[in-house]
Design an enzyme around this catalytic site. Sequence first.
Site, PDB file in Angstrom:
ATOM      1  N   CYS A   1       0.751  -1.129   0.202  1.00 54.61           N
ATOM      2  CA  CYS A   1      -0.020  -0.005  -0.051  1.00 54.61           C
ATOM      3  C   CYS A   1       0.951   0.994   0.108  1.00 54.61           C
ATOM      4  O   CYS A   1       0.279   2.354  -0.267  1.00 54.61           O
ATOM      5  CB  CYS A   1      -1.168   0.012   1.045  1.00 54.61           C
ATOM      6  SG  CYS A   1      -0.207  -0.339   2.985  1.00 54.61           S
ATOM      7  N   HIS A   2       2.200   1.107   0.088  1.00 57.88           N
ATOM      8  CA  HIS A   2       3.092   2.328   0.410  1.00 57.88           C
ATOM      9  C   HIS A   2       4.285   2.109  -0.919  1.00 57.88           C
ATOM     10  O   HIS A   2       5.308   1.440  -0.285  1.00 57.88           O
ATOM     11  CB  HIS A   2       3.380   2.662   1.452  1.00 57.88           C
ATOM     12  CG  HIS A   2       4.150   3.916   1.792  1.00 57.88           C
ATOM     13  ND1 HIS A   2       5.517   3.968   1.627  1.00 57.88           N
ATOM     14  CD2 HIS A   2       3.585   5.013   2.250  1.00 57.88           C
ATOM     15  CE1 HIS A   2       5.963   5.128   2.074  1.00 57.88           C
ATOM     16  NE2 HIS A   2       5.050   6.008   2.439  1.00 57.88           N
ATOM     17  N   PHE A   3       3.986   2.429  -1.824  1.00 60.67           N
ATOM     18  CA  PHE A   3       3.033   2.989  -2.755  1.00 60.67           C
ATOM     19  C   PHE A   3       2.786   2.121  -3.834  1.00 60.67           C
ATOM     20  O   PHE A   3       3.687   0.938  -4.218  1.00 60.67           O
ATOM     21  CB  PHE A   3       3.648   4.145  -3.378  1.00 60.67           C
ATOM     22  CG  PHE A   3       3.965   5.319  -2.542  1.00 60.67           C
ATOM     23  CD1 PHE A   3       3.093   6.057  -2.169  1.00 60.67           C
ATOM     24  CD2 PHE A   3       5.152   5.669  -2.081  1.00 60.67           C
ATOM     25  CE1 PHE A   3       3.394   7.225  -1.294  1.00 60.67           C
ATOM     26  CE2 PHE A   3       5.402   6.668  -1.246  1.00 60.67           C
ATOM     27  CZ  PHE A   3       4.463   7.554  -0.927  1.00 60.67           C
TER      28      PHE A   3
ATOM     29  N   VAL B   1       7.835   1.024  -0.949  1.00 56.75           N
ATOM     30  CA  VAL B   1       8.792   1.522  -0.087  1.00 56.75           C
ATOM     31  C   VAL B   1       8.297   1.398   1.364  1.00 56.75           C
ATOM     32  O   VAL B   1       7.213   1.680   1.762  1.00 56.75           O
ATOM     33  CB  VAL B   1       9.364   2.640  -0.687  1.00 56.75           C
ATOM     34  CG1 VAL B   1       8.178   3.911  -0.364  1.00 56.75           C
ATOM     35  CG2 VAL B   1      10.614   3.252   0.411  1.00 56.75           C
TER      36      VAL B   1
END
Length: 171
Positions: free
Chosen positions: A69-71, A76
Amino acid sequence: MTRQNAYTREDLLACSRGELFGPGNAQLPAPNMLMIDRIVHISETGGKHGKGEIVAELDINPDLWFFSCHFEGDPVMPGCLGLDAMWQLVGFYLGWQGNPGRGRALGSGEVKFFGQVLPTAKKVTYNIHIKRTINRSLILGIADGSVSVDGREIYSAEGLRVGLFTSTDSF
């Protein structure tokens, strides 16, 4: 509790359940917010300031929750998770010293990010250097810390502050 100079993942999970330092005392967060797999060294001496140090590690694999979810398309580890891990370790140190209360992050001085943790990394290492502990009506730990990935330093923080509180009613 018998103080050790190293702790396993199982020990840290016991700490997250409130079993390591006793009820109402310092706890680590539970997974997924527990950002530490083991403490390989903890001592009241040593470190850059000669007042104590902690070295801890997190194993990295592409299935860790934050990479999805990041990103999206650019995975990362969020830098704030590395910062939180350093606060977690300062709080652990205060509990390890035998101080009572529940830990709360109280801030930091300068924080710098100059690298990143990608899903291809193998290991994150946290180095915490205790600058001062205050054991009066307020229990406070102040430390400097760094985060490295696969041997390369990527974050640093000065003046990490964590307090232990026997009551958080007015916090």
